[in-house]
Design an enzyme around this catalytic site. Structure first.
Site, PDB file in Angstrom:
ATOM      1  N   PRO A   2       0.865  -1.260  -0.070  1.00  0.00           N
ATOM      2  CA  PRO A   2      -0.121   0.009   0.101  1.00  0.00           C
ATOM      3  C   PRO A   2       0.868   1.371   0.021  1.00  0.00           C
ATOM      4  O   PRO A   2       1.616   1.263   0.693  1.00  0.00           O
ATOM      5  CB  PRO A   2      -0.584   0.061   1.320  1.00  0.00           C
ATOM      6  CG  PRO A   2      -0.329  -1.489   1.723  1.00  0.00           C
ATOM      7  CD  PRO A   2       0.656  -2.003   1.093  1.00  0.00           C
ATOM      8  N   GLU A   3       0.676   2.269  -1.150  1.00  0.00           N
ATOM      9  CA  GLU A   3       1.384   3.298  -1.020  1.00  0.00           C
ATOM     10  C   GLU A   3       0.525   4.552  -0.655  1.00  0.00           C
ATOM     11  O   GLU A   3      -0.648   4.353  -0.300  1.00  0.00           O
ATOM     12  CB  GLU A   3       1.747   3.579  -2.308  1.00  0.00           C
ATOM     13  CG  GLU A   3       2.974   2.509  -2.958  1.00  0.00           C
ATOM     14  CD  GLU A   3       4.316   2.625  -2.422  1.00  0.00           C
ATOM     15  OE1 GLU A   3       4.265   3.694  -1.673  1.00  0.00           O
ATOM     16  OE2 GLU A   3       5.179   1.785  -2.509  1.00  0.00           O
TER      17      GLU A   3
END
Ligand SMILES: [Zn+2]
Length: 271
Positions: A2-3
Site C-alpha cells: 500500500p502506497e
C-alpha cells in the site's frame, strides 16, 4: 505494497464509519505485528470516540481525547469496515468495535504492519517526527527539492523516495513522475536544476492525485509487494514496462535495479 494513494483511499473509505462513534472494545488476536501491539489499548480506548482521523505519510492516525492510535499497513495490511457480525478469519489480527455495531477490522498476511498507541502528540512519535513534508501539502515544491538536493550525489530517484525528504513517493510513482518530467532516474540529485525540480514536483503531485482519484472509486486489492494497484496499472507509462516501447518515441525502455528497486526509463526521452 500500500502506497500513499492507497492509504489515503483507505482512510477516506473508513473515516465516515468510525468518526465520533463510541468504541465498545478493541480486540486483538495477535501479540505482535512488526512490533508488539500495546496491551493497554482496550483499556484506553473503550468508551472513547475517535475525534479525528488523518494521514501522515503512509501512517493513519486516530486521535482520541487522551491518546492516539498509529497504524501502518506495512506490506500487505488492509483496513475495512462492516456492520454485521462476521467471525474473524486467519490473518485478521485486530478489531475496533463501535456501539452502533460497526467494526473496523485489520488484516495483514505478512504482518509487517504497525499498531501503536501514544498519549503524546502523535506527530512527535518516533515513527513520525522525522518525516519530510507531505507531497500534497503547501511546503512541498520544486524550490524545496532543489535546496534539499544541493551537493547530494545520490540518484534523484532515491532522493525523492527518501521519506525524510518527502513522504509517500513510492517506487511506482517515482518511476512515473521522473518519466513525465524527462529526468533520468540515475541522475545525481545535486545536478538536477531548479527548473527541472519545479517540473518534477508538479509531476509527483499529478501522479499521486491521479492515483488517489482512481482509488477513490474502488478499493481493490494490492496483494503483491511490487505490484501496481490494479486500478492504476493501465495508466502507467514506464513502471512494469521494461523492454517495451516508449509511448513518446517508440524506442525500447530500459530497466535497471536502483537501490534494489525496479527502475524503468527511456534513454531518449529522459536525460
Ligand atoms: Zn522515449
Amino acid at each position: 505494497m500500500p502506497e500513499l494513494p492507497e492509504v489515503e483511499t483507505t482512510l477516506r473509505g473508513i473515516e465516515k464509519k468510525i468518526l465520533n462513534k463510541k468504541i465498545i472494545s478493541f480486540v486483538s488476536r495477535e501479540k505482535k505485528l512488526r512490533w508488539l501491539i500495546p496491551t493497554n489499548i482496550n483499556k484506553l480506548v473503550k468508551g472513547k470516540k475517535i475525534n479525528n482521523a488523518f494521514r501522515r505519510g503512509k501512517y493513519i492516525i486516530f486521535q482520541l481525547d487522551e491518546c492516539a492510535l498509529i497504524i501502518h499497513l506495512g506490506m500487505s495490511g488492509k483496513l475495512r469496515v462492516f456492520n454485521k457480525k462476521v467471525s474473524p478469519k486467519k490473518h485478521e489480527h485486530w478489531d475496533l468495535n463501535f456501539s452502533d455495531n460497526w467494526t473496523l477490522r485489520y488484516t495483514d498476511i505478512r504482518k509487517f504492519g504497525v499498531l501503536d498507541l501514544t498519549k503524546q502528540n502523535p506527530l512527535e512519535h518516533r515513527l513520525l517526527k522525522d518525516l519530510g513534508p507531505e507531497p500534497l501539502g503547501n511546503s512541498f515544491n520544486g524550490l524545496y527539492l532543489f535546496e534539499k538536493s544541493r551537493k547530494k550525489s545520490v540518484a534523484v530517484k532515491q532522493f525523492i523516495m527518501n521519506a525524510k525528504i518527502v513522504v509517500g513517493v513510492g517506487n511506482i510513482y517515482a518511476n512515473e513522475a521522473l518519466f513525465k518530467a524527462g529526468i533520468r532516474p540515475t541522475r545525481q540529485a545535486g545536478k538536477v536544476t531548479k527548473n527541472q525540480y519545479e517540473i518534477l514536483s508538479s509531476k509527483i503531485i499529478e501522479v499521486l492525485k491521479e492515483a488517489i482519484s482512481e482509488g477513490g472509486t474502488t478499493l481493490k486489492d494490492y496483494s503483491n509487494a511490487e505490484e501496481a494497484p490494479g486500478y492504476f496499472k493501465k495508466k502507467l507509462e514506464v513502471y512494469g514496462r521494461g523492454k517495451q516501447e516508449c509511448f513518446n518515441c517508440k524506442k525500447e525502455l530500459k530497466e535497471i535495479r536502483l537501490g534494489n528497486r525496479s527502475t524503468v526509463y527511456c534513454n531518449n526521452c529522459q536525460s
